[in-house]
Design an enzyme around this catalytic site. Structure first.
Site, PDB file in Angstrom:
ATOM      1  CB  SER A  50     -25.738  -5.533 -40.267  1.00  0.00           C
ATOM      2  OG  SER A  50     -24.561  -5.837 -40.978  1.00  0.00           O
ATOM      3  CE  LYS A 104     -22.842  -2.075 -41.481  1.00  0.00           C
ATOM      4  NZ  LYS A 104     -23.828  -2.836 -40.674  1.00  0.00           N
TER       5      LYS A 104
END
Length: 207
Positions: A50, A104
């Site tokens: 990701s 993230k």
């Protein structure tokens, strides 16, 4: 005989002293290591893709990038836009049975208005400049949120609540992130990813 007894006792005391010192050193080392991991920094590996191309992730930890997470910085300063952060699952993610930490990038700060338009992130009605870490063909859409149990968070314009942050993966086409499930409370943030130490040919700081 007395001298012999005295010499044996001295040797025994010396041996005992050596073992005691070794034991104290080992215990102290363990305590310090646990203290550093708890309060200062810790190593982690990247389990998914990701955050590519910034960080290479794979379920095989021996092939994944490994990083150092600074756990001290946010005790004295606020998270900033662009920081790559590791955080424990939010309540929404816990309700979806997620247990492991996420990684993230922070893209929106408390009080900012966020919307998605034409595949791009807008902050307070201005397009966010992300070319330093986002490839030009990447589009930020909500079509990746098919697994979300609720309506995608950024299906409509949102204002980020106090002490909360909107986070997205750099691999926007394959990242389950704030677009889908919402913001990350500051209390959930474990720390900031600051250094990649594996693989050896790609050691360096993370901006």
């Amino acid at each position: 005989m007395q001298n012999q007894v005295s010499d044996n006792n001295s040797a025994q005391q010396s041996d005992n002293s050596w073992f005691a010192e070794l034991a104290r050193t080992v215990v102290l080392s363990i305590v310090l290591a646990l203290g550093i991991r708890t309060f200062v920094a810790e190593a982690r590996w990247i389990p998914s893709g990701s955050m590519e191309p910034t960080l290479n992730g794979t379920p095989d930890q021996w092939k994944a990038d490994k990083i150092i997470v600074d756990k001290l910085k946010y005790r004295f300063s606020r998270p900033q836009r662009g920081d790559i952060v590791v955080f424990s699952p939010t309540q929404t993610l816990q309700n979806e049975q997620y247990k492991d930490a996420f990684i993230k990038r922070i893209v929106a700060l408390p009080g900012e208005k966020v919307q998605l338009k034409d595949g791009q992130v807008y902050i307070n009605n201005q397009p966010l400049k992300e070319l330093s870490y986002l490839s030009s063909e990447q589009r930020t859409e909500i079509d990746v949120c098919t697994s979300a149990a609720q309506q995608a968070y950024l299906a409509q314009t949102q204002t980020i609540p106090p002490d909360s942050y909107l986070v997205l993966g750099d691999n926007r086409n394959s990242s389950y992130d704030s677009r889908c499930w919402g913001v990350v409370p500051r209390e959930n943030i474990i720390g900031r990813a600051v250094l990649r130490f594996w693989p050896l040919n790609n050691i360096g700081g993370l901006n």
